[in-house]
Design a protein around this motif. Sequence first.
Motif, PDB file in Angstrom:
ATOM      1  N   GLU A  69    -105.692  -3.190 -15.360  1.00  0.00           N
ATOM      2  CA  GLU A  69    -107.195  -4.223 -14.254  1.00  0.00           C
ATOM      3  C   GLU A  69    -107.320  -4.694 -12.932  1.00  0.00           C
ATOM      4  O   GLU A  69    -107.375  -4.202 -11.579  1.00  0.00           O
ATOM      5  CB  GLU A  69    -108.532  -3.650 -14.605  1.00  0.00           C
ATOM      6  CG  GLU A  69    -109.658  -3.657 -13.688  1.00  0.00           C
ATOM      7  CD  GLU A  69    -109.931  -2.114 -12.553  1.00  0.00           C
ATOM      8  OE1 GLU A  69    -110.734  -2.509 -12.545  1.00  0.00           O
ATOM      9  OE2 GLU A  69    -109.443  -0.712 -13.769  1.00  0.00           O
ATOM     10  N   VAL A  70    -106.719  -5.354 -13.041  1.00  0.00           N
ATOM     11  CA  VAL A  70    -106.010  -6.783 -12.552  1.00  0.00           C
ATOM     12  C   VAL A  70    -105.191  -5.994 -11.266  1.00  0.00           C
ATOM     13  O   VAL A  70    -105.396  -5.973  -9.516  1.00  0.00           O
ATOM     14  CB  VAL A  70    -105.095  -7.497 -12.623  1.00  0.00           C
ATOM     15  CG1 VAL A  70    -105.503  -8.320 -12.225  1.00  0.00           C
ATOM     16  CG2 VAL A  70    -106.080  -8.088 -14.332  1.00  0.00           C
ATOM     17  N   HIS A  71    -104.624  -5.463 -11.543  1.00  0.00           N
ATOM     18  CA  HIS A  71    -103.862  -4.766 -10.157  1.00  0.00           C
ATOM     19  C   HIS A  71    -104.447  -3.585  -9.621  1.00  0.00           C
ATOM     20  O   HIS A  71    -103.870  -3.132  -8.253  1.00  0.00           O
ATOM     21  CB  HIS A  71    -101.970  -3.676 -11.194  1.00  0.00           C
ATOM     22  CG  HIS A  71    -101.402  -4.833 -12.135  1.00  0.00           C
ATOM     23  ND1 HIS A  71     -99.945  -5.512 -11.535  1.00  0.00           N
ATOM     24  CD2 HIS A  71    -101.601  -5.348 -13.476  1.00  0.00           C
ATOM     25  CE1 HIS A  71     -99.970  -6.390 -12.466  1.00  0.00           C
ATOM     26  NE2 HIS A  71     -99.979  -5.892 -13.241  1.00  0.00           N
ATOM     27  N   ILE A  72    -105.292  -2.769 -10.514  1.00  0.00           N
ATOM     28  CA  ILE A  72    -105.772  -1.801  -9.272  1.00  0.00           C
ATOM     29  C   ILE A  72    -106.952  -1.969  -8.523  1.00  0.00           C
ATOM     30  O   ILE A  72    -107.012  -2.272  -7.488  1.00  0.00           O
ATOM     31  CB  ILE A  72    -106.514  -0.662 -10.616  1.00  0.00           C
ATOM     32  CG1 ILE A  72    -105.403   0.037 -10.859  1.00  0.00           C
ATOM     33  CG2 ILE A  72    -107.787   0.076 -10.146  1.00  0.00           C
ATOM     34  CD1 ILE A  72    -105.679   0.598 -12.903  1.00  0.00           C
ATOM     35  N   GLN A  73    -107.236  -3.567  -9.059  1.00  0.00           N
ATOM     36  CA  GLN A  73    -108.520  -4.525  -8.243  1.00  0.00           C
ATOM     37  C   GLN A  73    -107.330  -5.121  -7.383  1.00  0.00           C
ATOM     38  O   GLN A  73    -108.544  -4.601  -5.759  1.00  0.00           O
ATOM     39  CB  GLN A  73    -109.070  -5.310  -8.643  1.00  0.00           C
ATOM     40  CG  GLN A  73    -110.393  -4.640  -9.869  1.00  0.00           C
ATOM     41  CD  GLN A  73    -111.433  -4.486  -9.122  1.00  0.00           C
ATOM     42  OE1 GLN A  73    -111.807  -4.313  -7.963  1.00  0.00           O
ATOM     43  NE2 GLN A  73    -112.061  -3.207  -9.578  1.00  0.00           N
ATOM     44  N   GLU A  74    -106.514  -5.090  -7.126  1.00  0.00           N
ATOM     45  CA  GLU A  74    -106.274  -5.479  -5.968  1.00  0.00           C
ATOM     46  C   GLU A  74    -105.673  -4.830  -4.913  1.00  0.00           C
ATOM     47  O   GLU A  74    -105.191  -4.324  -3.636  1.00  0.00           O
ATOM     48  CB  GLU A  74    -104.324  -6.027  -6.141  1.00  0.00           C
ATOM     49  CG  GLU A  74    -104.258  -7.866  -7.077  1.00  0.00           C
ATOM     50  CD  GLU A  74    -103.414  -8.096  -8.082  1.00  0.00           C
ATOM     51  OE1 GLU A  74    -102.163  -7.933  -7.270  1.00  0.00           O
ATOM     52  OE2 GLU A  74    -103.700  -8.772  -8.202  1.00  0.00           O
ATOM     53  N   PHE A  75    -105.042  -2.970  -5.531  1.00  0.00           N
ATOM     54  CA  PHE A  75    -105.049  -2.047  -4.620  1.00  0.00           C
ATOM     55  C   PHE A  75    -105.652  -1.387  -4.043  1.00  0.00           C
ATOM     56  O   PHE A  75    -106.244  -1.623  -2.586  1.00  0.00           O
ATOM     57  CB  PHE A  75    -104.381  -1.249  -5.106  1.00  0.00           C
ATOM     58  CG  PHE A  75    -103.922   0.593  -4.576  1.00  0.00           C
ATOM     59  CD1 PHE A  75    -103.508   0.778  -3.864  1.00  0.00           C
ATOM     60  CD2 PHE A  75    -104.522   1.191  -4.991  1.00  0.00           C
ATOM     61  CE1 PHE A  75    -102.978   0.989  -2.590  1.00  0.00           C
ATOM     62  CE2 PHE A  75    -105.025   2.173  -4.292  1.00  0.00           C
ATOM     63  CZ  PHE A  75    -104.091   2.490  -3.497  1.00  0.00           C
ATOM     64  N   ILE A  76    -107.006  -1.525  -4.645  1.00  0.00           N
ATOM     65  CA  ILE A  76    -108.582  -0.984  -3.813  1.00  0.00           C
ATOM     66  C   ILE A  76    -108.538  -2.361  -2.933  1.00  0.00           C
ATOM     67  O   ILE A  76    -109.135  -1.776  -1.611  1.00  0.00           O
ATOM     68  CB  ILE A  76    -109.210  -1.272  -4.693  1.00  0.00           C
ATOM     69  CG1 ILE A  76    -109.806  -0.271  -6.172  1.00  0.00           C
ATOM     70  CG2 ILE A  76    -111.101  -1.576  -4.125  1.00  0.00           C
ATOM     71  CD1 ILE A  76    -110.751   0.139  -6.814  1.00  0.00           C
ATOM     72  N   LYS A  77    -108.888  -3.531  -2.944  1.00  0.00           N
ATOM     73  CA  LYS A  77    -108.809  -4.470  -1.198  1.00  0.00           C
ATOM     74  C   LYS A  77    -107.861  -4.526  -1.018  1.00  0.00           C
ATOM     75  O   LYS A  77    -108.308  -4.315   0.343  1.00  0.00           O
ATOM     76  CB  LYS A  77    -108.315  -5.922  -2.540  1.00  0.00           C
ATOM     77  CG  LYS A  77    -109.521  -6.920  -1.274  1.00  0.00           C
ATOM     78  CD  LYS A  77    -108.124  -8.326  -1.719  1.00  0.00           C
ATOM     79  CE  LYS A  77    -108.463  -9.344  -0.945  1.00  0.00           C
ATOM     80  NZ  LYS A  77    -107.888 -10.592  -1.214  1.00  0.00           N
ATOM     81  N   LYS A  78    -106.518  -3.938  -0.954  1.00  0.00           N
ATOM     82  CA  LYS A  78    -105.764  -3.397   0.415  1.00  0.00           C
ATOM     83  C   LYS A  78    -106.138  -2.638   1.221  1.00  0.00           C
ATOM     84  O   LYS A  78    -106.249  -1.960   1.937  1.00  0.00           O
ATOM     85  CB  LYS A  78    -103.857  -3.416  -0.397  1.00  0.00           C
ATOM     86  CG  LYS A  78    -103.667  -4.687  -0.705  1.00  0.00           C
ATOM     87  CD  LYS A  78    -101.702  -4.352  -1.225  1.00  0.00           C
ATOM     88  CE  LYS A  78    -101.383  -5.826  -1.667  1.00  0.00           C
ATOM     89  NZ  LYS A  78    -100.241  -5.884  -2.837  1.00  0.00           N
ATOM     90  N   LEU A  79    -107.019  -1.406  -0.110  1.00  0.00           N
ATOM     91  CA  LEU A  79    -106.434   0.398   0.689  1.00  0.00           C
ATOM     92  C   LEU A  79    -108.112  -0.095   1.127  1.00  0.00           C
ATOM     93  O   LEU A  79    -108.477   0.447   2.628  1.00  0.00           O
ATOM     94  CB  LEU A  79    -107.011   0.591  -0.732  1.00  0.00           C
ATOM     95  CG  LEU A  79    -107.280   2.396  -0.334  1.00  0.00           C
ATOM     96  CD1 LEU A  79    -106.816   2.842   0.272  1.00  0.00           C
ATOM     97  CD2 LEU A  79    -107.815   2.897  -1.690  1.00  0.00           C
ATOM     98  N   LYS A  80    -108.917  -0.867   0.817  1.00  0.00           N
ATOM     99  CA  LYS A  80    -110.375  -0.901   1.651  1.00  0.00           C
ATOM    100  C   LYS A  80    -109.901  -1.868   3.167  1.00  0.00           C
ATOM    101  O   LYS A  80    -110.628  -1.665   3.606  1.00  0.00           O
ATOM    102  CB  LYS A  80    -111.561  -1.497   0.704  1.00  0.00           C
ATOM    103  CG  LYS A  80    -111.983  -0.930   0.026  1.00  0.00           C
ATOM    104  CD  LYS A  80    -112.946  -1.950  -1.039  1.00  0.00           C
ATOM    105  CE  LYS A  80    -113.642  -0.752  -1.811  1.00  0.00           C
ATOM    106  NZ  LYS A  80    -114.803  -2.492  -3.069  1.00  0.00           N
ATOM    107  N   GLU A  81    -109.291  -2.708   2.586  1.00  0.00           N
ATOM    108  CA  GLU A  81    -108.867  -3.143   4.326  1.00  0.00           C
ATOM    109  C   GLU A  81    -107.950  -1.969   5.169  1.00  0.00           C
ATOM    110  O   GLU A  81    -108.337  -2.775   6.394  1.00  0.00           O
ATOM    111  CB  GLU A  81    -107.953  -4.745   4.108  1.00  0.00           C
ATOM    112  CG  GLU A  81    -108.570  -5.625   2.927  1.00  0.00           C
ATOM    113  CD  GLU A  81    -107.174  -6.934   2.810  1.00  0.00           C
ATOM    114  OE1 GLU A  81    -106.581  -6.428   2.619  1.00  0.00           O
ATOM    115  OE2 GLU A  81    -108.173  -7.977   1.941  1.00  0.00           O
ATOM    116  N   ALA A  82    -106.741  -0.997   4.647  1.00  0.00           N
ATOM    117  CA  ALA A  82    -106.209  -0.598   5.248  1.00  0.00           C
ATOM    118  C   ALA A  82    -106.582   0.889   5.911  1.00  0.00           C
ATOM    119  O   ALA A  82    -106.689   0.664   7.020  1.00  0.00           O
ATOM    120  CB  ALA A  82    -104.955  -0.349   4.957  1.00  0.00           C
ATOM    121  N   ILE A  83    -108.024   1.152   5.067  1.00  0.00           N
ATOM    122  CA  ILE A  83    -108.847   2.208   5.408  1.00  0.00           C
ATOM    123  C   ILE A  83    -110.246   1.746   5.234  1.00  0.00           C
ATOM    124  O   ILE A  83    -110.911   2.087   4.292  1.00  0.00           O
ATOM    125  CB  ILE A  83    -108.467   3.821   4.882  1.00  0.00           C
ATOM    126  CG1 ILE A  83    -107.230   3.090   4.561  1.00  0.00           C
ATOM    127  CG2 ILE A  83    -109.298   4.600   5.679  1.00  0.00           C
ATOM    128  CD1 ILE A  83    -105.972   4.259   4.180  1.00  0.00           C
TER     129      ILE A  83
END
Length: 136
Positions: A69-83
Amino acid sequence: MSRIVAIDYGVKRSGVAVTDELQLIASGLTTVPTTDLLTFLKQYLAEESVSIVVIGEPKQMNNEASESEVHIQEFIKKLKEAIPMIEIARIDERFTSKMAFQTMIDSGLKKKQRQNKALVDEISATIILQSYLESK
C-alpha cells in the motif's frame, strides 16, 4: 459516457483493464512495467475519454493495509500531480490473483500459459474493475 480504467498495481508490473464506453463490460487491456505506468496512463487518457481510475486496495485478512500500500500511495500522489482532474477510486483487491488464476484454469489455458504472470495481472485488473462496476 467515458471509460473506467482499473489498475492491479504491482512493484514490477501492473495489470490494466478498461470498460467499454457505456461502462458495462470490463476487459483486460494490457500489462505495463510499473516504471512506465504513469507514462502509459497519461498517453491513454490523452487518447480516450476516461472518467475514473480504479486502483486495487490490497488488504490483509485482518483488514489492515498490506505492505504494498505504501508504493500504491506514492503512485496515487504522482498520478494526482500528473492528471489532477481524474477521479481515483479504490476497491478491495483481496483474492484477485487467486481468482485470476482460477479463471485461467476454468478457461482451459495450459499450465505453461498459466505461468504468465503478466496475464495474471491483466486478469486481476479486470476482476478489480468488474468488482467496482458491481459495487456501483
